[in-house]
Design a protein around this motif. Sequence first.
Motif, PDB file in Angstrom:
ATOM      1  N   MET A 173     -72.440 -11.709   6.426  1.00  0.00           N
ATOM      2  CA  MET A 173     -72.272 -13.130   6.718  1.00  0.00           C
ATOM      3  C   MET A 173     -71.663 -13.323   8.107  1.00  0.00           C
ATOM      4  O   MET A 173     -72.146 -14.143   8.899  1.00  0.00           O
ATOM      5  CB  MET A 173     -71.361 -13.775   5.672  1.00  0.00           C
ATOM      6  CG  MET A 173     -71.003 -15.227   5.977  1.00  0.00           C
ATOM      7  SD  MET A 173     -69.680 -15.882   4.921  1.00  0.00           S
ATOM      8  CE  MET A 173     -68.250 -14.996   5.562  1.00  0.00           C
ATOM      9  N   ILE A 174     -70.648 -12.538   8.430  1.00  0.00           N
ATOM     10  CA  ILE A 174     -69.927 -12.730   9.689  1.00  0.00           C
ATOM     11  C   ILE A 174     -70.829 -12.506  10.891  1.00  0.00           C
ATOM     12  O   ILE A 174     -70.918 -13.347  11.794  1.00  0.00           O
ATOM     13  CB  ILE A 174     -68.693 -11.810   9.745  1.00  0.00           C
ATOM     14  CG1 ILE A 174     -67.663 -12.257   8.700  1.00  0.00           C
ATOM     15  CG2 ILE A 174     -68.075 -11.820  11.140  1.00  0.00           C
ATOM     16  CD1 ILE A 174     -66.518 -11.284   8.506  1.00  0.00           C
ATOM     17  N   TYR A 175     -71.546 -11.359  10.919  1.00  0.00           N
ATOM     18  CA  TYR A 175     -72.338 -11.104  12.121  1.00  0.00           C
ATOM     19  C   TYR A 175     -73.566 -12.002  12.215  1.00  0.00           C
ATOM     20  O   TYR A 175     -74.016 -12.347  13.301  1.00  0.00           O
ATOM     21  CB  TYR A 175     -72.684  -9.627  12.308  1.00  0.00           C
ATOM     22  CG  TYR A 175     -73.502  -8.919  11.253  1.00  0.00           C
ATOM     23  CD1 TYR A 175     -74.836  -9.233  11.016  1.00  0.00           C
ATOM     24  CD2 TYR A 175     -72.948  -7.864  10.535  1.00  0.00           C
ATOM     25  CE1 TYR A 175     -75.587  -8.540  10.081  1.00  0.00           C
ATOM     26  CE2 TYR A 175     -73.688  -7.159   9.600  1.00  0.00           C
ATOM     27  CZ  TYR A 175     -75.001  -7.502   9.369  1.00  0.00           C
ATOM     28  OH  TYR A 175     -75.747  -6.817   8.446  1.00  0.00           O
ATOM     29  N   ASN A 176     -74.103 -12.431  11.085  1.00  0.00           N
ATOM     30  CA  ASN A 176     -75.240 -13.358  11.148  1.00  0.00           C
ATOM     31  C   ASN A 176     -74.815 -14.761  11.551  1.00  0.00           C
ATOM     32  O   ASN A 176     -75.569 -15.476  12.224  1.00  0.00           O
ATOM     33  CB  ASN A 176     -75.980 -13.374   9.810  1.00  0.00           C
ATOM     34  CG  ASN A 176     -76.927 -12.191   9.669  1.00  0.00           C
ATOM     35  OD1 ASN A 176     -77.755 -11.949  10.533  1.00  0.00           O
ATOM     36  ND2 ASN A 176     -76.800 -11.442   8.595  1.00  0.00           N
ATOM     37  N   LEU A 177     -73.611 -15.175  11.163  1.00  0.00           N
ATOM     38  CA  LEU A 177     -73.124 -16.486  11.588  1.00  0.00           C
ATOM     39  C   LEU A 177     -72.882 -16.512  13.094  1.00  0.00           C
ATOM     40  O   LEU A 177     -73.165 -17.507  13.766  1.00  0.00           O
ATOM     41  CB  LEU A 177     -71.841 -16.851  10.840  1.00  0.00           C
ATOM     42  CG  LEU A 177     -71.960 -17.099   9.341  1.00  0.00           C
ATOM     43  CD1 LEU A 177     -70.669 -17.685   8.795  1.00  0.00           C
ATOM     44  CD2 LEU A 177     -73.126 -18.013   9.020  1.00  0.00           C
ATOM     45  N   ILE A 178     -72.341 -15.438  13.624  1.00  0.00           N
ATOM     46  CA  ILE A 178     -72.140 -15.360  15.077  1.00  0.00           C
ATOM     47  C   ILE A 178     -73.490 -15.462  15.794  1.00  0.00           C
ATOM     48  O   ILE A 178     -73.645 -16.195  16.784  1.00  0.00           O
ATOM     49  CB  ILE A 178     -71.423 -14.050  15.448  1.00  0.00           C
ATOM     50  CG1 ILE A 178     -69.991 -14.060  14.903  1.00  0.00           C
ATOM     51  CG2 ILE A 178     -71.414 -13.858  16.966  1.00  0.00           C
ATOM     52  CD1 ILE A 178     -69.275 -12.729  15.037  1.00  0.00           C
ATOM     53  N   ALA A 179     -74.476 -14.734  15.278  1.00  0.00           N
ATOM     54  CA  ALA A 179     -75.815 -14.766  15.881  1.00  0.00           C
ATOM     55  C   ALA A 179     -76.418 -16.160  15.815  1.00  0.00           C
ATOM     56  O   ALA A 179     -77.059 -16.620  16.779  1.00  0.00           O
ATOM     57  CB  ALA A 179     -76.723 -13.772  15.167  1.00  0.00           C
ATOM     58  N   ASN A 180     -76.220 -16.862  14.690  1.00  0.00           N
ATOM     59  CA  ASN A 180     -76.751 -18.221  14.549  1.00  0.00           C
ATOM     60  C   ASN A 180     -76.108 -19.173  15.550  1.00  0.00           C
ATOM     61  O   ASN A 180     -76.778 -20.046  16.116  1.00  0.00           O
ATOM     62  CB  ASN A 180     -76.517 -18.732  13.126  1.00  0.00           C
ATOM     63  CG  ASN A 180     -77.394 -18.025  12.114  1.00  0.00           C
ATOM     64  OD1 ASN A 180     -78.446 -17.495  12.456  1.00  0.00           O
ATOM     65  ND2 ASN A 180     -76.968 -18.003  10.863  1.00  0.00           N
ATOM     66  N   GLY A 181     -74.797 -19.007  15.764  1.00  0.00           N
ATOM     67  CA  GLY A 181     -74.108 -19.850  16.741  1.00  0.00           C
ATOM     68  C   GLY A 181     -74.662 -19.649  18.139  1.00  0.00           C
ATOM     69  O   GLY A 181     -74.894 -20.606  18.880  1.00  0.00           O
ATOM     70  N   VAL A 182     -74.898 -18.393  18.492  1.00  0.00           N
ATOM     71  CA  VAL A 182     -75.502 -18.080  19.792  1.00  0.00           C
ATOM     72  C   VAL A 182     -76.878 -18.722  19.910  1.00  0.00           C
ATOM     73  O   VAL A 182     -77.238 -19.309  20.938  1.00  0.00           O
ATOM     74  CB  VAL A 182     -75.601 -16.546  19.974  1.00  0.00           C
ATOM     75  CG1 VAL A 182     -76.427 -16.203  21.220  1.00  0.00           C
ATOM     76  CG2 VAL A 182     -74.210 -15.934  20.080  1.00  0.00           C
TER      77      VAL A 182
END
Length: 493
Positions: free
Chosen positions: A203-212
């Motif tokens: 969840m954490i790394y995919n949320l960061i990617a989505n924000g980018v």
Amino acid sequence: MGSNTRLNTTLDRLPYGDETITDDLRVSKALPSGVTSKELYRDIIRIAWPSFIELLLTQLTSMADLMMVGSMGGKAHPEIGKQALAAVGLTTQPKFLLMTAFIAMNTGITALVARYKGTNDSKQANLVVRQGLLFTFVVTIILSILGAVFAEPLVIFMGSTEATVTKWATQYLQIQMIGFLGFALTSTITAALRAVGDSQTCMIYNLIANGVNVILNWVFIYGNLGCPAMGVAGASLATIIGQFVAFFIALGVILRGNGFLKLELKLGFMPHRTVLGNMMNIGLPAMVEQLLMRTGMIIFAKAVASLGTTDFATHQVCMNIQALSFMTGQAFAVSATTLMGQSLGKRRTDMAQAYCSRTRKVGLFFSLILALVFSFFGGAIVNLYNSDAQIVEMGGRIMLFVAFLQPFQSSQFIIAGGLRGAGDTKATAVITFVTVLLVRPFAAIGFIALGLGLYGAWLALAADQILRSGLVLFRYNSGKWKTIKIKNEEKSA
């Protein structure tokens, strides 16, 4: 390697099962001594909630992509937005078709790693991860090249007839192929982490990617911060940059280790026949299932594309919104896959049944909430994508189909996830063949020929979903998934 309490479940404190553990589905409500439903629901929610947040925000990001693309031209020139929506929509099925190989093999990785988590064999689990990454790397390089070279023919094959739409769709797909490897490797790492219950890290790394992705959409699509306005191509570029961000974070996580999984590069990536064989025994039927599904979806999408740009744009919007509703089913399917696989690894079919039945109940609750939202606010949600009166009116009516299908979708996703966790992928492939390849596309063609237009296509989709839900439930109730075994792997890497 130290332990990680986040990966622990109620199952961990139970003894290994044996022949005395009942296989009778009629007593599936009977829990082992000392185990409560509250504990099982806690395990289910702990694994599902990060997946739900991750999948939800990923889909919201996809929706934001389409909304930004659909707003190109503004209210003064809504036809530009319609063309952009159609262009992105035409790339969806070719892209998913190219993803089939590694997505299917990820099914095998999840099932095997979950079983080894059940037996607490981290050495074999990590061997599976290395073999999965090797397979994904080789296959994805080949698919990326093919996708980039044949992007325009694929778009035309999907039914593009307007020069502008074809140009934009081709650009979008070719850029996606540049970032295909990062996305594929991330998905393999994610499959392994979820198998051991570590959905929070994913969840954490995919949320960061989505924000980018969202931030770069604003920059690239419209030409902000001094960048040229790239339109549809900009949306694709923003997506792949976000995917590479996710990959580098995921790679760092698994290189560092999470208490059970750790990628040790010094052990190498030489092919391991037994492990690859086990992965393929589970993954190949899943690949056939995915190929059948994509073939059916392509036929279905081509039938809808024949209705014209306005209808296809409306369809693309409603499919995108429906994908949002997949998130609850898919999130709880992660729980079902993980907990079924771990339970069977520990030879506890009683716990596998207990987890699956309770996961279905939680999923049903959330699906009914979504059904109410789509029933009352469907038209307003469609309007966020494009303000064209025809799209809003037609889309609002189709959202009633989406609302009606929510409970069926949820049950289907969760039970199918459980079956895949058990390695029962051959049955799901047969079910997909009947429903997605036969029922949905040919019923759509028939209904459209009868003059029902886009509504006929969605009637066909509803028939597919309802029948698939019934067949998946029938397979689960048969109990055949309890008898699936995997070959004993060699104990050396």
